[in-house]
Design an enzyme around this catalytic site. Structure first.
Site, PDB file in Angstrom:
ATOM      1  N   LYS A 164       0.864  -1.187   0.000  1.00 57.51           N
ATOM      2  CA  LYS A 164       0.000   0.000   0.000  1.00 57.51           C
ATOM      3  C   LYS A 164       0.897   1.232   0.000  1.00 57.51           C
ATOM      4  O   LYS A 164       1.820   1.335   0.827  1.00 57.51           O
ATOM      5  CB  LYS A 164      -0.892   0.004   1.242  1.00 57.51           C
ATOM      6  CG  LYS A 164      -1.921  -1.122   1.259  1.00 57.51           C
ATOM      7  CD  LYS A 164      -3.048  -0.878   0.253  1.00 57.51           C
ATOM      8  CE  LYS A 164      -4.188  -1.869   0.444  1.00 57.51           C
ATOM      9  NZ  LYS A 164      -5.274  -1.651  -0.545  1.00 57.51           N
ATOM     10  N   ASP A 189      -0.354  -0.533  -4.478  1.00 58.50           N
ATOM     11  CA  ASP A 189      -1.747  -0.090  -4.508  1.00 58.50           C
ATOM     12  C   ASP A 189      -1.841   1.276  -3.846  1.00 58.50           C
ATOM     13  O   ASP A 189      -1.506   1.427  -2.671  1.00 58.50           O
ATOM     14  CB  ASP A 189      -2.634  -1.098  -3.769  1.00 58.50           C
ATOM     15  CG  ASP A 189      -4.113  -0.740  -3.850  1.00 58.50           C
ATOM     16  OD1 ASP A 189      -4.456   0.241  -4.540  1.00 58.50           O
ATOM     17  OD2 ASP A 189      -4.928  -1.455  -3.230  1.00 58.50           O
ATOM     18  N   GLU A 214      -1.732  -0.222  -8.819  1.00 60.64           N
ATOM     19  CA  GLU A 214      -3.187  -0.291  -8.672  1.00 60.64           C
ATOM     20  C   GLU A 214      -3.783   1.047  -8.244  1.00 60.64           C
ATOM     21  O   GLU A 214      -3.292   1.682  -7.313  1.00 60.64           O
ATOM     22  CB  GLU A 214      -3.502  -1.372  -7.627  1.00 60.64           C
ATOM     23  CG  GLU A 214      -4.977  -1.662  -7.457  1.00 60.64           C
ATOM     24  CD  GLU A 214      -5.204  -2.803  -6.474  1.00 60.64           C
ATOM     25  OE1 GLU A 214      -4.279  -3.624  -6.272  1.00 60.64           O
ATOM     26  OE2 GLU A 214      -6.294  -2.864  -5.899  1.00 60.64           O
ATOM     27  N   ASP A 239      -9.098  -0.666  -9.651  1.00 65.18           N
ATOM     28  CA  ASP A 239      -9.867  -1.317  -8.585  1.00 65.18           C
ATOM     29  C   ASP A 239     -11.134  -0.483  -8.350  1.00 65.18           C
ATOM     30  O   ASP A 239     -12.180  -0.752  -8.949  1.00 65.18           O
ATOM     31  CB  ASP A 239      -8.955  -1.394  -7.335  1.00 65.18           C
ATOM     32  CG  ASP A 239      -9.642  -1.890  -6.074  1.00 65.18           C
ATOM     33  OD1 ASP A 239     -10.866  -2.072  -6.078  1.00 65.18           O
ATOM     34  OD2 ASP A 239      -8.961  -2.083  -5.047  1.00 65.18           O
ATOM     35  N   LYS A 263     -13.158  -7.219  -7.360  1.00 66.38           N
ATOM     36  CA  LYS A 263     -13.596  -7.580  -6.011  1.00 66.38           C
ATOM     37  C   LYS A 263     -15.078  -7.896  -6.109  1.00 66.38           C
ATOM     38  O   LYS A 263     -15.868  -7.042  -6.543  1.00 66.38           O
ATOM     39  CB  LYS A 263     -13.361  -6.425  -5.048  1.00 66.38           C
ATOM     40  CG  LYS A 263     -11.884  -6.212  -4.744  1.00 66.38           C
ATOM     41  CD  LYS A 263     -11.682  -5.043  -3.832  1.00 66.38           C
ATOM     42  CE  LYS A 263     -10.201  -4.883  -3.497  1.00 66.38           C
ATOM     43  NZ  LYS A 263      -9.912  -3.545  -2.958  1.00 66.38           N
TER      44      LYS A 263
END
Ligand code: MG
Length: 368
Positions: A164, A189, A214, A239, A263
């Site tokens: 992250k 991400d 991402e 995403d 997701k």
């Protein structure tokens, strides 16, 4: 099959430690577990994975509860449902609210699979039972703490590390991973932590050989993501931007990304997830299955989806007990030492509910 009643459990899973991203910090994980009950047949389980706050997505657990109680549940109760698409059709008048829809849709998949004596994974066309998985490492207080977590995850067998990032926590941690762990499969991400003004800065991340970057920009910036993708060698992965197959097609046509993180709950359930996979196949876009700190219930469906055809990259089917002190399924989902997670033999979601744990972790119950 007709659903007679839904029961809902507002559950709080105790976290082992806070999970920090560019947009939020998850302490204990709150979510809604869904139980769909038929008059004389099996019960089905689902899960609403919205957050209490509208930080990752506009939906919240509170908004999902309102929409489910008032619109979504009444639309399917007592109605003949033979396929998951029948439920999706019943909700077609209601826009958005993907996570609320997904929570009920998963319970419908579970029920229909049990009725057929099949697994949800088999209904999705899965052939294998094991998938390689990666781990997601949150933003840490110090570089040492972060590297220790990456080290532990790789030692545990995870096949890919997702870091992250946000402005001020990107070049340094990614460079440190490359320096310490060599050519490990690495991706980053940003959870929309950057703006179009940061394109030059983001282009520097090419030097780290990331499998993907991402969601660097804001969720509705498909055009700016296309500018960034044209500027970077690293594949951009979307995403938060992709809530539907329509969004996936637009992103593909604009050149906004080369990979999509699907997701299940973000896109409204497995029906839409499969439609997105088809769009990605048609456009040569990679697909992987992300996670949203689900309980074992949500993770079970992620595993089924990750096993289905067209999912091309290792996903975040991370055993919930990595993040939480307790989970609500039996057997516990575990990662094998070769970095894979295996679906047990069974029907429906292939895991049973640990009723005692569910009872103890439930803060509120209601039914419709
Ligand atoms: Mg993400």
């Amino acid at each position: 099959m007709k659903i007679e009643r839904f029961e809902f459990y507002y559950v709080v899973l105790p976290s082992r430690k806070p999970f920090v991203t560019a947009t939020c910090t998850v302490l204990d994980r709150e979510l809604i577990v869904v139980k769909a009950i038929t008059a004389d047949g099996p019960v089905g389980w689902g899960e609403v994975d919205a957050d209490p706050d509208p930080c990752y997505a506009p939906e919240t657990l509170g908004s999902a509860r309102y929409v489910i109680d008032r619109y979504l549940a009444p639309a399917v109760l007592g109605r003949e449902i033979s396929t998951p698409e029948d439920a999706v059709e019943a909700w077609s008048p209601f826009v958005g609210n993907e996570m609320a829809k997904s929570g009920l849709e998963l319970a419908v998949w579970d029920l229909l699979a049990r009725e057929r004596g099949a697994s949800v994974a088999a209904m999705l066309g899965a052939t294998g039972r094991s998938v390689p998985v990666g781990v997601s490492v949150g933003i840490a207080a110090t570089l040492d703490e972060f590297l220790a977590e990456v080290d532990e995850a790789l030692a545990a067998g995870y096949r890919r590390v997702k870091v992250k990032i946000r402005l001020g926590w990107d070049v340094e941690p990614l460079g440190a991973v490359r320096e310490r762990f060599g050519d490990v499969r690495l991706q980053a991400d940003a959870n929309s932590g950057y703006g179009v003004e940061d394109i030059d800065h983001l282009a520097q991340l090419d030097e780290f050989g990331l499998e993907m970057l991402e969601q660097p920009l804001y969720h509705d910036d498909l055009a700016d993501h296309a500018k960034l993708q044209a500027r970077m060698e690293t594949p951009v992965c979307l995403d938060e931007s992709i809530l539907s197959a329509r969004h996936a097609r637009l992103a593909a046509e604009l050149g906004s990304c080369r990979i999509i993180n699907v997701k299940v709950s973000r896109v409204g359930g497995l029906v839409e997830a499969r439609r997105i996979v088809q769009v990605c196949r048609d456009h040569g876009i990679g697909v992987w299955c992300g996670s949203m700190l689900e309980s074992g219930v949500g993770a079970a469906y992620n595993l089924a989806f990750a096993l289905s055809p067209g999912v091309t990259n290792p996903g975040d089917v991370i055993p919930p007990l990595r993040y939480f002190e307790r989970d609500i399924i039996r057997p516990a989902m575990e990662m094998d030492c070769d970095g894979t997670v295996t679906l047990p033999e069974g029907v429906g979601m292939c895991f049973a509910i640990d009723e005692e744990a569910l009872e103890e972790l439930t803060r509120e119950r209601w039914s419709v």
